[in-house]
Design a protein around this motif. Structure first.
Motif, PDB file in Angstrom:
ATOM      1  N   UNK A 254       0.832  -1.205   0.000  1.00  0.00           N
ATOM      2  CA  UNK A 254       0.000   0.000   0.000  1.00  0.00           C
ATOM      3  C   UNK A 254       0.870   1.258   0.000  1.00  0.00           C
ATOM      4  N   UNK A 255       1.969   1.212   0.720  1.00  0.00           N
ATOM      5  CA  UNK A 255       2.876   2.358   0.779  1.00  0.00           C
ATOM      6  C   UNK A 255       3.485   2.639  -0.596  1.00  0.00           C
TER       7      UNK A 255
ATOM      8  N   UNK B 157       0.993   9.056  -6.055  1.00  0.00           N
ATOM      9  CA  UNK B 157       1.111  10.395  -5.461  1.00  0.00           C
ATOM     10  C   UNK B 157      -0.108  10.751  -4.608  1.00  0.00           C
ATOM     11  N   UNK B 158      -0.520   9.784  -3.796  1.00  0.00           N
ATOM     12  CA  UNK B 158      -1.610  10.021  -2.852  1.00  0.00           C
ATOM     13  C   UNK B 158      -1.159   9.512  -1.486  1.00  0.00           C
TER      14      UNK B 158
ATOM     15  N   UNK C 139      -5.101   5.490  -0.272  1.00  0.00           N
ATOM     16  CA  UNK C 139      -4.920   4.166  -0.874  1.00  0.00           C
ATOM     17  C   UNK C 139      -5.842   3.163  -0.188  1.00  0.00           C
ATOM     18  N   UNK C 140      -5.873   3.205   1.145  1.00  0.00           N
ATOM     19  CA  UNK C 140      -6.760   2.291   1.872  1.00  0.00           C
ATOM     20  C   UNK C 140      -8.218   2.511   1.475  1.00  0.00           C
ATOM     21  N   UNK C 141      -8.650   3.762   1.403  1.00  0.00           N
ATOM     22  CA  UNK C 141     -10.033   4.058   1.022  1.00  0.00           C
ATOM     23  C   UNK C 141     -10.321   3.562  -0.391  1.00  0.00           C
ATOM     24  N   UNK C 142      -9.384   3.817  -1.294  1.00  0.00           N
ATOM     25  CA  UNK C 142      -9.545   3.368  -2.673  1.00  0.00           C
ATOM     26  C   UNK C 142      -9.621   1.846  -2.731  1.00  0.00           C
TER      27      UNK C 142
END
Length: 198
Positions: free
Chosen positions: A150-151, A158-159, A164-167
């Motif tokens: 995820x990182x 570029x977020x 990323x977790x929400x997506x």
């Protein structure tokens, strides 16, 4: 395949070692090309963006930092280069972080798939993921086909990590029903394969 000693090679490249530079290019060119193809079908545009990226890397090599992952650094740089080129050519009307074309392609096998059940399974997976918004298709590709954390995905896209977790959670929600159907098809496929092999 990633370079085993990519930090050493990156360091040599930054010092002007042409062999290290060409090793980076040869190692990552095909993967970058494949990644670029997820955003546009314009092969010339992708190749041009990759060439520009590597020319810029060589030109600015002495001032470049030490990325934690060369592959991720190159993916992020190519992503930005493609968005700039697409926007410049006026083929791209929305901001890159809002909406963009992203085509999910499966490449499970390097050989021709001859089994009808396998073709059907691949078609279903492509259909399911193809219905996702572009950013969700991109995160599925990076997470499952590139094996990125995820990182790393956050860095490339570029977020921030929370985005990323929400997506990812939105993506999973969108896939739940479709995946239930896919699992049923997969189960039938596995049972039918077991019956023909035994």
């Amino acid at each position: 395949m990633e370079l085993e000693h990519e930090r050493d090679i990156w360091g040599d490249f930054k010092k002007g070692d042409w062999h290290a530079y060409t090793l980076l290019y040869d190692t990552y060119y095909k993967r970058l090309n494949n990644y670029g193809y997820k955003f546009t079908r314009d092969v010339a545009l992708i190749e041009d963006a990759i060439q520009d990226l590597f020319v810029k890397l060589w030109t600015n090599r002495e001032t470049l930092g030490e990325p934690s992952s060369v592959k991720n650094y190159l993916y992020k740089a190519l992503r930005h280069a493609l968005f700039r080129k697409i926007k410049t050519q006026r083929k791209f009307t929305l901001a890159p972080t809002e909406n963009y074309d992203y085509t999910f392609e499966l490449s499970w096998h390097d050989h021709l798939v001859v089994d009808e059940d396998e073709r059907e399974l691949q078609r279903i997976i492509k259909d399911v993921t193809g219905k996702l918004p572009a950013r969700q298709q991109e995160i599925v590709y990076m997470r499952f086909y590139e094996g990125l954390s995820y990182e790393e995905i956050a860095e490339i896209m570029s977020i921030n990590i929370n985005s990323v977790y929400k997506l990812w959670y939105k993506t999973v929600d969108n896939l739940k029903d479709a995946l239930r159907h896919l699992l049923c098809v997969l189960l039938v496929y596995c049972v039918s394969r077991t019956g023909t092999e035994g």
